[in-house]
Motif scaffolding. Structure first.
Motif, short mmCIF file in Angstrom:
data_model
loop_
_atom_site.label_atom_id
_atom_site.label_comp_id
_atom_site.label_asym_id
_atom_site.label_seq_id
_atom_site.Cartn_x
_atom_site.Cartn_y
_atom_site.Cartn_z
N LEU A 51 6.79 -5.03 8.68
CA LEU A 51 5.39 -4.82 9.07
C LEU A 51 5.23 -4.76 10.58
CD1 LEU A 51 3.72 -7.30 6.54
CD2 LEU A 51 3.91 -4.83 6.32
N LEU A 80 6.92 0.04 8.70
CA LEU A 80 5.54 0.09 8.23
C LEU A 80 4.49 -0.27 9.28
CD1 LEU A 80 6.09 -1.69 4.77
CD2 LEU A 80 6.09 0.77 5.26
N PRO A 82 1.51 -0.35 11.36
CA PRO A 82 0.36 0.54 11.52
C PRO A 82 -0.17 0.58 12.95
CG PRO A 82 -0.38 -1.52 10.60
CD PRO A 82 1.13 -1.64 10.77
N SER A 114 -2.86 -6.97 -0.59
CA SER A 114 -2.22 -5.65 -0.53
C SER A 114 -0.89 -5.72 0.22
CB SER A 114 -3.16 -4.64 0.13
OG SER A 114 -3.58 -5.08 1.42
N ALA A 115 -0.79 -6.61 1.22
CA ALA A 115 0.48 -6.78 1.93
C ALA A 115 1.54 -7.37 1.01
CB ALA A 115 0.28 -7.67 3.15
N THR A 118 2.78 -4.68 -1.09
CA THR A 118 3.59 -3.77 -0.30
C THR A 118 5.02 -4.27 -0.16
OG1 THR A 118 1.64 -3.06 0.95
CG2 THR A 118 3.78 -2.64 1.96
N GLY A 147 6.56 0.11 -0.38
CA GLY A 147 6.09 0.30 0.98
C GLY A 147 4.97 1.31 1.13
N ARG A 148 4.85 2.21 0.17
CA ARG A 148 3.79 3.21 0.25
C ARG A 148 2.40 2.60 0.07
NH1 ARG A 148 6.74 8.15 -3.15
NH2 ARG A 148 8.49 8.37 -1.70
N MET A 150 1.33 0.40 1.80
CA MET A 150 0.88 0.04 3.15
C MET A 150 -0.40 0.78 3.51
SD MET A 150 1.65 -1.98 5.57
CE MET A 150 1.04 -2.26 7.24
N VAL A 153 -3.16 -1.65 3.05
CA VAL A 153 -3.19 -2.65 4.13
C VAL A 153 -3.84 -2.04 5.37
CG1 VAL A 153 -1.80 -4.18 5.55
CG2 VAL A 153 -1.08 -3.68 3.21
N THR A 154 -3.44 -0.84 5.71
CA THR A 154 -3.99 -0.16 6.89
C THR A 154 -5.49 0.06 6.73
OG1 THR A 154 -1.87 0.96 7.18
CG2 THR A 154 -3.75 1.85 8.37
#
Length: 329
Positions: A51, A80, A82, A114-115, A118, A147-148, A150, A153-154
């Motif tokens: 992250l 990942l 952001p 969500s993290a 991920t 990982g998608r 993410m 999270v973003t």
């Protein structure tokens, strides 16, 4: 309050969305697994420090994080970050924001949850997070790369950050209103642009834009059903794109899954042209085979365009210096 027409329209929208989603999901349900899903998920699950690692395409963090990316099993899907600016603005947004306190707490929980998803199986082996949901929710069909997620999270970080920026602008407006004349000065105007400029700067990317291989002229004249050689999982995707000029039926195909019959086809035509491969293609209904000499270099079909075919009951025609057409019927 909303009226029955709006409610009926909303209901129809939900039904249409669910129906289209079900139709899209059907092919995925028909494809058998070639690798255990849990094995793939474990391989692609990013570690928590991913992250904080920027992708190679980032102009700001690409080079500085090169060594860190080497520690990742699959850096293309695990770098990942952001943006540190986004992290900072989201953190500020927890304490200084136009959103109400309970809104911020909900967003914080959404970021954390969500993290966790991920991270896939990195977080307590995914027993109570990613694995129980995989394959059971419509949106999780085929999503074997945690990982998608993410993206979510973003999104939640961006909402938190937006609250902080909006509050900063609101305070700037209040400060400007107390001045005479009641308008913001140039430095105050510039200050409100700083968060935007920092986000844009950190998001500046160096993503390559490769040129799509030129379509062979034969793809615009040859009719199907046909097979284009060489055939492989990656090169077939280019062949699929080339076929859109005429949309002829082709035996080539590539995507996220590798159906068993596709692998069988590639094995069966490795020795083309010979009696066995010709008979196999005829049994599939394939009437023509297009060999691309340049693309075939270094593959099992390197010399396929020069082999004798008189005894096979097929014909061979050189369309141009790169394309050889075999007619099986």
């Amino acid at each position: 309050m909303f009226g029955w027409r709006l409610l009926v329209t909303d209901l129809l929208g939900v039904l249409i969305l669910a129906g289209v989603g079900a139709l899209i999901a059907l092919p995925y349900l028909r494809v058998g697994d070639t690798t255990p899903a849990k094995t793939e998920i474990a391989f692609f699950s990013p570690p928590i420090h991913s992250l904080l690692i920027g992708p190679a395409e980032s102009r700001i963090w690409g080079a500085p994080h090169a060594v860190a990316r080497e520690s990742l099993a699959w850096s293309a899907e695990m770098a990942l970050l952001p943006g540190f600016v986004l992290y900072a603005l989201a953190l500020v947004g927890l304490f200084f924001s136009v959103w109400r306190v309970w809104h911020r707490l909900i967003l914080l929980v959404a970021v954390l949850v969500s993290a966790v998803f991920t991270l896939g199986t990195t977080f307590f082996d995914g027993r109570w997070t990613y694995l129980p949901l995989f394959g059971h929710l419509p949106g999780s069909f085929g999503v074997r790369i945690p990982g998608r997620l993410m993206l979510w999270v973003t999104l939640f970080l961006a909402i938190l950050a937006a609250g902080a920026v909006a509050e900063f602008v609101r305070r700037a407006e209040q400060l400007a209103a107390s001045r005479m004349p009641p308008r913001p000065g140039p430095w105050l105007r510039l200050a409100t642009l700083v968060p935007l400029l920092l986000v844009l700067l950190e998001g500046w990317n160096a993503t390559a834009h490769p040129v799509v291989p030129a379509q062979p002229a034969a793809m615009r004249t040859v009719t199907g059903p046909m097979l284009v050689l060489p055939t492989a999982a990656l090169s077939d995707q280019t062949v699929m794109l080339w076929s859109t000029s005429r949309f002829q039926k082709i035996a080539n195909g590539g995507g996220g899954f590798a159906p068993q019959h596709q692998a069988e086809l590639r094995r069966s035509v490795t020795s083309f042209p010979d009696a066995t491969s010709v008979q196999y293609l005829r049994s599939l209904g394939v009437g023509t085979v297009l060999l691309l000499r340049t693309e075939a270099a270094g593959t099992p079909w390197d010399r396929a365009g020069d082999r004798p075919v008189d005894a096979l009951g097929i014909t061979r025609e050189d369309l141009d210096e790169n394309s050889v057409l075999f007619r099986l019927s």
